[in-house]
Design an enzyme around this catalytic site. Structure first.
Site, PDB file in Angstrom:
ATOM      1  N   CYS A  28       0.765  -0.965   0.213  1.00 24.24           N
ATOM      2  CA  CYS A  28      -0.292  -0.055   0.174  1.00 24.24           C
ATOM      3  C   CYS A  28       0.637   1.564   0.108  1.00 24.24           C
ATOM      4  O   CYS A  28       1.259   1.508   0.532  1.00 24.24           O
ATOM      5  CB  CYS A  28      -1.113   0.388   1.540  1.00 24.24           C
ATOM      6  N   CYS A  31      -0.175   3.743   3.075  1.00 26.41           N
ATOM      7  CA  CYS A  31       0.471   3.955   3.718  1.00 26.41           C
ATOM      8  C   CYS A  31       1.854   3.676   4.068  1.00 26.41           C
ATOM      9  O   CYS A  31       2.678   4.221   5.383  1.00 26.41           O
ATOM     10  CB  CYS A  31       0.144   1.756   4.224  1.00 26.41           C
TER      11      CYS A  31
END
Length: 105
Positions: A28, A31
């Site tokens: 991600c 993230c």
């Protein structure tokens, strides 16, 4: 940040501690953007224990908690959910801190 090791650990910590679960995944990009600020957020909010929850490893838990976007945060205290910041959008340090400040225990 501690890493969630099992569903049994999840059940235990959400009942006994003031915890914030951060749902994330290695793949991600949003993230990864917040990773450098997480130690500072943890230090500034030491009343909570923070746990990293790998979305891919705990997909059933994500479904149970309605966490369908990452990075996302869900807070628990004494067995109850006390706050959530759950969506698929990139999050800033300020937004994460606002979420933590909004948790009423």
């Amino acid at each position: 940040m501690k890493q969630l090791q099992s569903i049994d650990e999840y059940k235990k910590i959400t009942k006994e501690e003031k915890v914030i679960l951060m749902f994330s995944a290695d793949w991600c990009p949003d993230c990864r953007v917040i990773e450098p600020i997480l130690p500072e957020i943890e230090q500034e909010n030491s009343e909570f224990t923070f746990y990293y929850v790998d979305r891919d490893e705990y997909i059933d838990l994500c479904a149970e908690l309605n966490v369908f976007g990452i990075p996302s945060f869900v807070a628990f205290h004494e067995g109850k959910e006390v706050g959530r910041f759950v969506n698929k959008d990139r999050k800033s340090k300020e937004q994460i801190q606002e979420f933590i400040d909004s948790i009423s225990i």
